[in-house]
Design a protein around this motif. Structure first.
Motif, PDB file in Angstrom:
ATOM      1  N   TYR A 160       0.813  -1.225   0.000  1.00 10.72           N
ATOM      2  CA  TYR A 160       0.000   0.000   0.000  1.00 10.72           C
ATOM      3  C   TYR A 160       0.851   1.283   0.000  1.00 10.72           C
TER       4      TYR A 160
ATOM      5  N   SER B  25       2.604   2.386   3.429  1.00 17.58           N
ATOM      6  CA  SER B  25       1.691   2.446   4.582  1.00 17.58           C
ATOM      7  C   SER B  25       1.429   1.093   5.218  1.00 17.58           C
ATOM      8  N   GLY B  26       1.315   0.039   4.404  1.00 14.43           N
ATOM      9  CA  GLY B  26       1.045  -1.290   4.960  1.00 14.43           C
ATOM     10  C   GLY B  26       2.229  -1.850   5.715  1.00 14.43           C
TER      11      GLY B  26
ATOM     12  N   GLY C 275       0.109   3.159   9.648  1.00 17.38           N
ATOM     13  CA  GLY C 275      -0.471   3.446   8.332  1.00 17.38           C
ATOM     14  C   GLY C 275      -0.149   4.840   7.833  1.00 17.38           C
ATOM     15  N   PRO C 276       1.123   5.228   7.778  1.00 19.04           N
ATOM     16  CA  PRO C 276       1.455   6.594   7.349  1.00 19.04           C
ATOM     17  C   PRO C 276       0.894   6.900   5.964  1.00 19.04           C
TER      18      PRO C 276
END
Lengths: 467, 337
Positions: B128, B145-146, B175-176
């Motif tokens: 992600y 993010s993931g 999850g940035p």
């Protein structure tokens, strides 16, 4: 075979939830039946579903501008909610106060209506009718925006009496007319603009705009009306006050709840018991359900598996069993499609009468769809719920004879009780492999596949397809 | 020193269209050296009929539509869950995809050039990828993010470095989402799940966090962000349906709710649909609402001019702030003075 207490808990969870895994059943068993009933009846004590991650990765779920997105959103919510009875009661009212996207062209309007059912669906029926009468989707659906002081439209007034509260035979045509007059002026904001957008299916320039309820006193007929033996300058609230106290209403709602939560076959005595509870509790739905779930009418084994699962119950229950769709998945849309093909387009019931339920869910076409859909979901050994079931089998013992394997798998899918005939067929199926063993290591993969295949066959049984 | 700035709504670019002149769920934008605005349309759900809406639209600040490229799918140059867009020093266009776990490269006209990336958690692999940004050396940074980390690549996709791990602690991520780089070499990250922004050195050393705003002003689920030359932070406060501007010290300078009126493209639509336009002009489009739950979300659903799902903010170096107003299918442009 599962013991009776576990079987009863499974029965409760099939009706008040979407079924339960064996682990969940054991956790509920530890709390006890009555405590479980109370927990289910108070969804507000459980955390609300945190949908942020779903809305982030699938932004169409955020605005639910499209019908498919709205269906997907509700599917996720039913699967992931820690408040299962809140979802079941929303589905109940959605079926009773059937409002369809097809006429509205406003998916979020119907989604907002289901939210109203979540917030108020276990409260008093009086309040539910008040919220329903103010609900913009309902106002659009049954044309109350066209119900004016000088030109009444009877559509909502008629269905409020016929389909939503008392049933035909309990009021006169004059009651319908006066009911409609009482609801004049109950409309939506910017009604002309919103009407033209809906009629043209306009999403321009920036997507849908939520509808809002608006009461216009200048368009309300404030003159005297006679309704069900009462006379006064009634407004909509007065009409609902009268409806909510009618014996016919208590019987009507009792019958609908019995049909939804207990059996496809009516039982006059049990419905009478529920109607009495309506009267005693001033129409409090939570009280009615408490009395129902604790009653012998509900607990009796005669009504276990006495209902055909609706398509939504079936696909959601199977997804919850498999542990699938707990994170954003683009193919969630397949799940709603499966229910559609089985005859239940959630958020788009066929008519204001809702869906025809019971055995009408099943015909030669929909049965195949029901079996295939269930088998596909449970057949994916990568799903966490399937892995958990396999792991439990491994943890219990290293190998299983066919009869043992069938019994354990029936337990794992939610303490499923099956007939002797079904059991015999399942054992015959499992006997094709002989002993299923999880040792040595090189046998594991084959054995896991055999377990998955047996689970697929179990989900195709009559008993699993029933609630 | 905190500067005094004002933020004045300028105009709206956009109009909802499935294909052609308009946008569908624009989640990010980038502006090239010629002033061409590339708008990334995520769209959805992923049904056959909706896939063509996944595309990059090209336009100008004054709403001249220049074309589009890409479509939904898994092939070269196609998108599944497109998440971010960035432009290198040669005006090549890079698109991250959270569905396909890759970065796709196009020339400035939208011709497919290459793609790289694969799913996984090892160095250089992706789970992600949510936001892209180029540094002054044309290296491409992204929030993975993931995998709850930041990764740095050459613009050809060769892995350079990675840092970050999952958690609520200082320097950790949940999850940035957004990522912004400054000329002085700082890296700002929207730590989405932890409701804060963190500032790092280029090698991943935490310098400070911004999240301690008073109740009511607090950032919730921050998405895209940008940082100006004075160190002011512009963040799409996705969870609050706002855009917030923070000073270099983290103090709140402005909280924007959005105030969109019709774009030129929208005006064109109403010119050929006059009855709908007339009724719209008579309608109250900024009503006072008091929803019973999910207050900001539901108000945004009912007040068309407000931000709804703001996903990205960009600065053009000429005093303008662009907001990707995802669920309203448009960009809202503000003038900064």
């Amino acid at each position: 075979m599962a013991d009776k207490n576990l079987g009863l808990m499974a029965h409760l969870l099939r009706r008040a939830s979407f079924g339960a895994t064996l682990q969940e059943l054991e956790d509920y068993q530890a709390k006890g039946y009555e405590a479980t009933v109370e927990e289910l009846l108070h969804p507000e004590d459980a955390p609300e579903w945190d949908d942020d991650v779903f809305r982030r990765y699938q932004p169409d779920l955020n605005s639910v501008m499209y019908f498919e997105s709205a269906q997907n959103y509700w599917m996720y919510k039913m699967i992931n909610s820690k408040r299962p009875l809140e979802e079941k009661i929303a589905l109940f009212w959605h079926g009773l106060f059937a409002t369809a996207y097809g006429k509205l062209n406003h998916a979020k309007g119907v989604v907002n209506q289901t939210d109203t059912f979540r917030r108020h669906g276990l409260g008093s029926f009086h309040n539910i009718l008040m919220e329903l009468s103010r609900d913009p989707a309902m106002i659009f659906w049954l044309d109350n925006k066209d119900n004016h002081k000088d030109a009444p439209n009877e559509n909502y007034g008629r269905e409020l009496l016929e389909l939503f509260s008392m049933g035909i035979g309990n009021y006169t045509e004059d009651d319908v007319k006066n009911c409609a007059r009482a609801f004049t002026g109950w409309t939506i904001a910017n009604d002309e603009y919103m009407s033209v957008r809906a009629s043209r299916d306009s999403i321009w320039p920036s997507g849908r705009i939520d509808w809002q309820f608006e009461y216009r006193p200048e368009d309300h007929d404030d003159t005297e009306k006679s309704f069900l033996g009462h006379t006064g300058n009634f407004n909509g609230e007065d009409i609902i006050d009268i409806i909510a106290t009618r014996p016919a209403t208590s019987w009507f709602i009792a019958g609908k709840l019995y049909n939804y939560f207990v059996s496809d076959t009516p039982n006059e005595e049990a419905i009478g018991f529920l109607a009495e509870e309506y009267r005693k509790s001033n129409g409090d739905i939570r009280s009615m359900l408490r009395a129902l779930f604790l009653s012998d009418y509900f607990k009796s084994e005669d009504v276990w598996y006495a209902k055909v699962k609706s398509p939504a119950e079936l696909v959601v229950g199977t997804a919850r069993l498999a542990g699938s769709y707990t994170t954003p998945q683009w193919d969630i849309t397949n799940l709603a499609s499966d229910a559609n093909f089985m005859g239940q387009e959630i958020l788009n019931p066929p008519t204001v009468e809702g869906w025809h339920t019971g055995t009408e869910w099943v015909d030669t076409g929909t049965l195949v769809e029901r079996v295939n859909s269930s088998a596909l979901v449970i057949g994916d050994a990568l799903h966490p719920g399937v892995q958990a079931m396999i792991q439990r089998l491994k943890d219990r013992q290293d190998s299983y004879q066919p009869g043992e394997l069938v019994d354990e798998c029936l337990l794992l899918v939610g303490a499923l009780h099956v007939s002797d005939g079904t059991h015999e067929r399942l054992v015959e199926f499992a006997a094709n492999w002989g002993e299923v063993s999880f040792t040595p290591e090189d046998a594991v993969s084959c054995s896991e596949q055999q377990v998955v295949e047996l689970l697929q066959v179990i989900l195709a049984t009559r008993e699993y397809q029933m609630a | 020193m905190t500067t005094t700035k004002t933020f004045t709504y300028s105009h709206t670019i956009g109009f909802l269209t499935a294909v052609g002149r308009g946008f569908t769920n624009p989640v990010d934008l980038a502006i090239n050296s010629q002033g061409v605005i590339y708008v990334l349309n995520r769209a959805g759900p992923e049904t056959t009929v909706r896939l063509p809406s996944k595309r990059v639209s090209m336009c100008t600040l004054d709403e001249e539509f220049l074309g589009e490229f890409g479509t939904g799918g898994h092939g070269d140059g196609e998108f599944w869950w497109p998440s971010s867009i960035a432009i290198d020093s040669q005006d090549q266009v890079y698109v991250a995809d959270e569905g396909l776990q890759r970065v796709t490269v196009f020339d400035k006209e939208g011709k497919f050039l290459s793609k790289w990336g694969e799913k996984g958690s090892a160095d250089g692999q992706l789970e992600y990828p949510s936001s892209l940004a180029f540094d002054a050396d044309d290296n491409l940074w992204l929030t993975d993010s993931g995998n709850h980390r930041v990764q740095k690549f050459t613009r050809d996709g060769e892995f350079i470095s990675a840092w970050g791990q999952r958690g609520p602690g200082l320097g950790q991520f949940e999850g940035p989402w957004g990522l912004a780089l400054t000329d002085s070499g700082d890296v700002y990250i929207s730590d989405w799940g932890n409701d804060r922004i963190q500032r790092f050195s280029t090698d991943g050393v935490l310098i400070e966090e911004f999240g301690g705003l008073p109740q009511g002003d607090a950032i919730r689920r921050p998405a895209g962000l940008a940082v100006d030359g004075d160190g002011n932070i512009y963040v799409a406060d996705w969870g609050n349906e706002r855009v917030k501007v923070l000073g270099p010290d983290g103090s709140l300078l402005a909280s924007l709710r959005g105030e969109s009126v019709d774009s030129k493209w929208a005006a064109d639509y109403f010119a050929v649909n006059p009855e709908e336009g007339r009724l719209r002009s008579e309608a109250d489009l900024f009503p006072e609402l008091d929803p019973p739950a999910r207050r900001d979300r539901e108000i945004s659903a009912g007040v068309e001019g407000y931000f709804w799902g703001p996903s990205a903010v960009k600065l053009d170096g000429q005093g303008r702030l662009y907001v990707a107003d995802s669920l309203r299918h448009r960009l809202q442009v503000y003038q900064i003075n």
